[in-house]
Design an enzyme around this catalytic site. Structure first.
Site, PDB file in Angstrom:
ATOM      1  N   TYR A   1     -48.460  27.153 -11.785  1.00 21.87           N
ATOM      2  CA  TYR A   1     -48.237  28.565 -11.436  1.00 21.87           C
ATOM      3  C   TYR A   1     -49.411  29.423 -11.901  1.00 21.87           C
ATOM      4  O   TYR A   1     -49.972  30.208 -11.123  1.00 21.87           O
ATOM      5  CB  TYR A   1     -46.926  29.072 -12.047  1.00 21.87           C
ATOM      6  CG  TYR A   1     -46.744  30.553 -11.827  1.00 21.87           C
ATOM      7  CD1 TYR A   1     -46.397  31.038 -10.566  1.00 21.87           C
ATOM      8  CD2 TYR A   1     -46.959  31.476 -12.848  1.00 21.87           C
ATOM      9  CE1 TYR A   1     -46.255  32.398 -10.337  1.00 21.87           C
ATOM     10  CE2 TYR A   1     -46.820  32.825 -12.632  1.00 21.87           C
ATOM     11  CZ  TYR A   1     -46.463  33.294 -11.378  1.00 21.87           C
ATOM     12  OH  TYR A   1     -46.339  34.640 -11.150  1.00 21.87           O
TER      13      TYR A   1
ATOM     14  N   ARG B   1     -33.105  49.904   6.447  1.00 27.79           N
ATOM     15  CA  ARG B   1     -32.946  50.681   7.694  1.00 27.79           C
ATOM     16  C   ARG B   1     -32.251  52.019   7.431  1.00 27.79           C
ATOM     17  O   ARG B   1     -32.428  52.965   8.191  1.00 27.79           O
ATOM     18  CB  ARG B   1     -32.122  49.891   8.711  1.00 27.79           C
ATOM     19  CG  ARG B   1     -32.952  48.848   9.436  1.00 27.79           C
ATOM     20  CD  ARG B   1     -32.183  48.119  10.515  1.00 27.79           C
ATOM     21  NE  ARG B   1     -32.881  46.877  10.824  1.00 27.79           N
ATOM     22  CZ  ARG B   1     -32.386  45.652  10.676  1.00 27.79           C
ATOM     23  NH1 ARG B   1     -31.138  45.486  10.271  1.00 27.79           N
ATOM     24  NH2 ARG B   1     -33.121  44.590  10.952  1.00 27.79           N
TER      25      ARG B   1
ATOM     26  N   LYS C   1     -52.143  31.842  -9.772  1.00 25.74           N
ATOM     27  CA  LYS C   1     -52.360  33.281  -9.968  1.00 25.74           C
ATOM     28  C   LYS C   1     -53.800  33.562 -10.364  1.00 25.74           C
ATOM     29  O   LYS C   1     -54.360  34.612 -10.027  1.00 25.74           O
ATOM     30  CB  LYS C   1     -51.352  33.831 -10.976  1.00 25.74           C
ATOM     31  CG  LYS C   1     -49.921  33.837 -10.436  1.00 25.74           C
ATOM     32  CD  LYS C   1     -49.771  34.773  -9.238  1.00 25.74           C
ATOM     33  CE  LYS C   1     -48.493  34.559  -8.460  1.00 25.74           C
ATOM     34  NZ  LYS C   1     -48.241  35.543  -7.408  1.00 25.74           N
TER      35      LYS C   1
ATOM     36  N   ASN D   1     -46.823  39.303  -1.151  1.00 20.60           N
ATOM     37  CA  ASN D   1     -46.162  39.256  -2.460  1.00 20.60           C
ATOM     38  C   ASN D   1     -45.358  37.985  -2.700  1.00 20.60           C
ATOM     39  O   ASN D   1     -45.117  37.617  -3.851  1.00 20.60           O
ATOM     40  CB  ASN D   1     -45.243  40.489  -2.552  1.00 20.60           C
ATOM     41  CG  ASN D   1     -44.206  40.373  -3.639  1.00 20.60           C
ATOM     42  OD1 ASN D   1     -44.477  40.636  -4.799  1.00 20.60           O
ATOM     43  ND2 ASN D   1     -42.990  39.957  -3.279  1.00 20.60           N
TER      44      ASN D   1
ATOM     45  N   ASP E   1     -40.502  30.107   6.139  1.00 20.97           N
ATOM     46  CA  ASP E   1     -41.042  29.446   4.954  1.00 20.97           C
ATOM     47  C   ASP E   1     -42.555  29.682   4.926  1.00 20.97           C
ATOM     48  O   ASP E   1     -43.309  29.064   5.682  1.00 20.97           O
ATOM     49  CB  ASP E   1     -40.724  27.948   4.998  1.00 20.97           C
ATOM     50  CG  ASP E   1     -41.244  27.220   3.779  1.00 20.97           C
ATOM     51  OD1 ASP E   1     -41.880  27.863   2.921  1.00 20.97           O
ATOM     52  OD2 ASP E   1     -41.005  25.996   3.681  1.00 20.97           O
TER      53      ASP E   1
HETATM   54  N1  LIG Z   1     -41.269  38.274 -12.305  1.00 24.13           N
HETATM   55  C1  LIG Z   1     -42.388  38.155 -12.988  1.00 24.13           C
HETATM   56  O1  LIG Z   1     -42.377  38.098 -14.232  1.00 24.13           O
HETATM   57  C2  LIG Z   1     -43.722  38.142 -12.263  1.00 24.13           C
HETATM   58  C3  LIG Z   1     -44.866  38.403 -13.014  1.00 24.13           C
HETATM   59  C4  LIG Z   1     -46.103  38.383 -12.363  1.00 24.13           C
HETATM   60  C5  LIG Z   1     -46.176  38.147 -10.996  1.00 24.13           C
HETATM   61  N2  LIG Z   1     -45.039  37.891 -10.305  1.00 24.13           N
HETATM   62  C6  LIG Z   1     -45.157  37.625  -8.868  1.00 24.13           C
HETATM   63  O2  LIG Z   1     -44.412  38.571  -8.150  1.00 24.13           O
HETATM   64  C7  LIG Z   1     -44.086  38.046  -6.859  1.00 24.13           C
HETATM   65  C8  LIG Z   1     -42.617  38.310  -6.577  1.00 24.13           C
HETATM   66  O3  LIG Z   1     -41.822  37.592  -7.500  1.00 24.13           O
HETATM   67  P1  LIG Z   1     -40.528  38.214  -8.173  1.00 24.13           P
HETATM   68  O4  LIG Z   1     -40.763  38.260  -9.625  1.00 24.13           O
HETATM   69  O5  LIG Z   1     -40.107  39.445  -7.466  1.00 24.13           O
HETATM   70  O6  LIG Z   1     -39.501  37.008  -7.949  1.00 24.13           O
HETATM   71  P2  LIG Z   1     -38.264  36.805  -6.952  1.00 24.13           P
HETATM   72  O7  LIG Z   1     -37.223  37.845  -7.184  1.00 24.13           O
HETATM   73  O8  LIG Z   1     -37.918  35.379  -7.114  1.00 24.13           O
HETATM   74  O9  LIG Z   1     -38.895  37.073  -5.507  1.00 24.13           O
HETATM   75  C9  LIG Z   1     -39.708  36.125  -4.855  1.00 24.13           C
HETATM   76  C10 LIG Z   1     -39.721  36.443  -3.374  1.00 24.13           C
HETATM   77  O10 LIG Z   1     -40.634  35.542  -2.722  1.00 24.13           O
HETATM   78  C11 LIG Z   1     -39.936  34.890  -1.670  1.00 24.13           C
HETATM   79  N3  LIG Z   1     -40.443  33.541  -1.444  1.00 24.13           N
HETATM   80  C12 LIG Z   1     -40.660  32.577  -2.360  1.00 24.13           C
HETATM   81  N4  LIG Z   1     -41.083  31.459  -1.768  1.00 24.13           N
HETATM   82  C13 LIG Z   1     -41.133  31.722  -0.431  1.00 24.13           C
HETATM   83  C14 LIG Z   1     -41.496  30.962   0.715  1.00 24.13           C
HETATM   84  N5  LIG Z   1     -41.912  29.685   0.614  1.00 24.13           N
HETATM   85  N6  LIG Z   1     -41.410  31.551   1.927  1.00 24.13           N
HETATM   86  C15 LIG Z   1     -40.994  32.821   2.044  1.00 24.13           C
HETATM   87  N7  LIG Z   1     -40.645  33.594   0.989  1.00 24.13           N
HETATM   88  C16 LIG Z   1     -40.717  33.039  -0.235  1.00 24.13           C
HETATM   89  C17 LIG Z   1     -38.496  34.882  -2.113  1.00 24.13           C
HETATM   90  O11 LIG Z   1     -37.665  34.716  -0.989  1.00 24.13           O
HETATM   91  P3  LIG Z   1     -36.514  33.556  -0.935  1.00 24.13           P
HETATM   92  O12 LIG Z   1     -35.549  33.885  -2.025  1.00 24.13           O
HETATM   93  O13 LIG Z   1     -35.995  33.705   0.428  1.00 24.13           O
HETATM   94  O14 LIG Z   1     -37.241  32.245  -1.187  1.00 24.13           O
HETATM   95  C18 LIG Z   1     -38.360  36.258  -2.728  1.00 24.13           C
HETATM   96  O15 LIG Z   1     -38.171  37.221  -1.722  1.00 24.13           O
HETATM   97  C19 LIG Z   1     -44.454  36.561  -6.922  1.00 24.13           C
HETATM   98  O16 LIG Z   1     -45.689  36.374  -6.269  1.00 24.13           O
HETATM   99  C20 LIG Z   1     -44.603  36.290  -8.408  1.00 24.13           C
HETATM  100  O17 LIG Z   1     -45.499  35.249  -8.675  1.00 24.13           O
HETATM  101  C21 LIG Z   1     -43.811  37.897 -10.910  1.00 24.13           C
END
Ligand SMILES: NC(=O)c1ccc[n+]([C@@H]2O[C@H](COP(=O)([O-])OP(=O)(O)OC[C@H]3O[C@@H](n4cnc5c(N)ncnc54)[C@H](OP(=O)(O)O)[C@@H]3O)[C@@H](O)[C@H]2O)c1
Length: 267
Positions: free
Chosen positions: A157, A55, A161, A92, A67
């Site tokens: 996982y 904001r 993906k 995301n 969720d």
């Molecule tokens: N980090 C990597 O190496 C990587 C690589 C490729 C792709 N990705 C993808 O990038 C995306 C973001 O991940 P990130 O790496 O940024 O990890 P992160 O920091 O753990 O962020 C994940 C986010 O998703 C939310 N989330 C997870 N489960 C949820 C649910 N059931 N309902 C609502 N929100 C939910 C989490 O919120 P809460 O904490 O509130 O649950 C958090 O805001 C994911 O789709 C992941 O698969 C990550």
């Protein structure tokens, strides 16, 4: 396909899921920097802290704790739009899970499937139908380069993906004459809470070098603005994807084992 301006018009409205941390928070920052009003969602109360920060950029930000592994959670998120047309959907939210499949808690494995696949495509189904009716909209799905590799010790996982990488391109094709673009961001290992939450800190990939989430998000956000189909973040990951396309799946699974097997971080 209707050509969309690269910049978002003033007063644009975006939904960003998983915006409390990591790549999603950075995507939300990209939207806010373009003057886009936001509805951000995550499962934990930390989403409120993200809203307070966002904001400060002057845009209107609503946060909702839902969720997104449940249809009810997605319904609550869509209802929170209160009828406002969504210009950009950044789907995301996602979670990982390490360990061998048979050693995983099945409830946790199902949560990965329900969040990454069912919740994500249900949200897209709800929002994109309105975009198609309006003849405009942008969708960015966070897939992964993991979708190109059978993920030994991360099997569920990687499967989710692979689904999203494929789904994204198929939906893009279906919507090609609708004015709605679908883009897929495919990051490689990125420095977020992902590996800790997936209980993978004792693995080679969990301990390895990772990309900056701000840079990964910038690449995905620009791909969405440009209406690109997919974007792999980082040249090393691009190389890995190119190699994966010509490598037998059994060999890829063996390579994945070496970086994701519990204890593989040890020298
Ligand atoms: N980090 C990597 O190496 C990587 C690589 C490729 C792709 N990705 C993808 O990038 C995306 C973001 O991940 P990130 O790496 O940024 O990890 P992160 O920091 O753990 O962020 C994940 C986010 O998703 C939310 N989330 C997870 N489960 C949820 C649910 N059931 N309902 C609502 N929100 C939910 C989490 O919120 P809460 O904490 O509130 O649950 C958090 O805001 C994911 O789709 C992941 O698969 C990550």
């Amino acid at each position: 396909m209707t050509r969309q301006d690269k910049d978002l018009p003033a007063g644009s409205f975006a939904i960003v899921t998983g915006a409390s941390s990591g790549i999603g928070l950075e995507l939300a920052r990209c939207c806010a920097a373009k003057g886009c009003d936001l509805l951000i969602a995550a499962d934990e109360p930390e989403i409120e802290a993200a809203a307070i920060e966002l904001r400060k950029t002057g845009v209107d930000v609503r946060a909702i704790q839902v969720d997104l592994s449940t249809l009810e959670g997605v319904d609550r998120l869509v209802a929170a739009c209160a009828g406002r047309p969504v210009d950009c959907l950044l789907a995301n939210a996602g979670r990982g899970l390490g360990h061998g499949f048979l050693d995983e808690n099945f409830t946790q494995a199902k949560l990965v499937l329900d969040t990454n696949v069912t919740g994500t495509i249900y949200l897209i189904h709800q929002v994109a139908s309105h975009m198609r009716a309006r003849g405009q909209g942008r969708i960015l799905i966070t897939g992964s380069i993991a979708g190109f590799m059978p993920g030994s010790y991360q099997a569920v996982y990687n499967g989710t993906k692979a689904f999203l990488d494929s789904f994204s391109m198929a939906l893009r094709n279906e919507l090609k004459d609708s004015g709605v673009t679908v883009s897929c961001l495919m990051p490689g290992p990125t420095d977020t809470e992902f590996f800790e939450r997936a209980d993978m800190l004792d693995t080679k990939v969990g301990q390895g070098k990772k990309a900056d989430p701000a840079e990964v998000a910038r690449i995905g956000f620009e791909a969405m603005l440009d209406g690109e189909g997919d974007v792999v973040a980082g040249w090393k990951n691009k190389l890995q994807v190119a190699m994966a396309k010509v490598t037998p799946a059994s060999l890829l699974a063996e390579q994945h084992r070496k970086m994701a097997e519990p204890g593989s971080a040890k020298p």
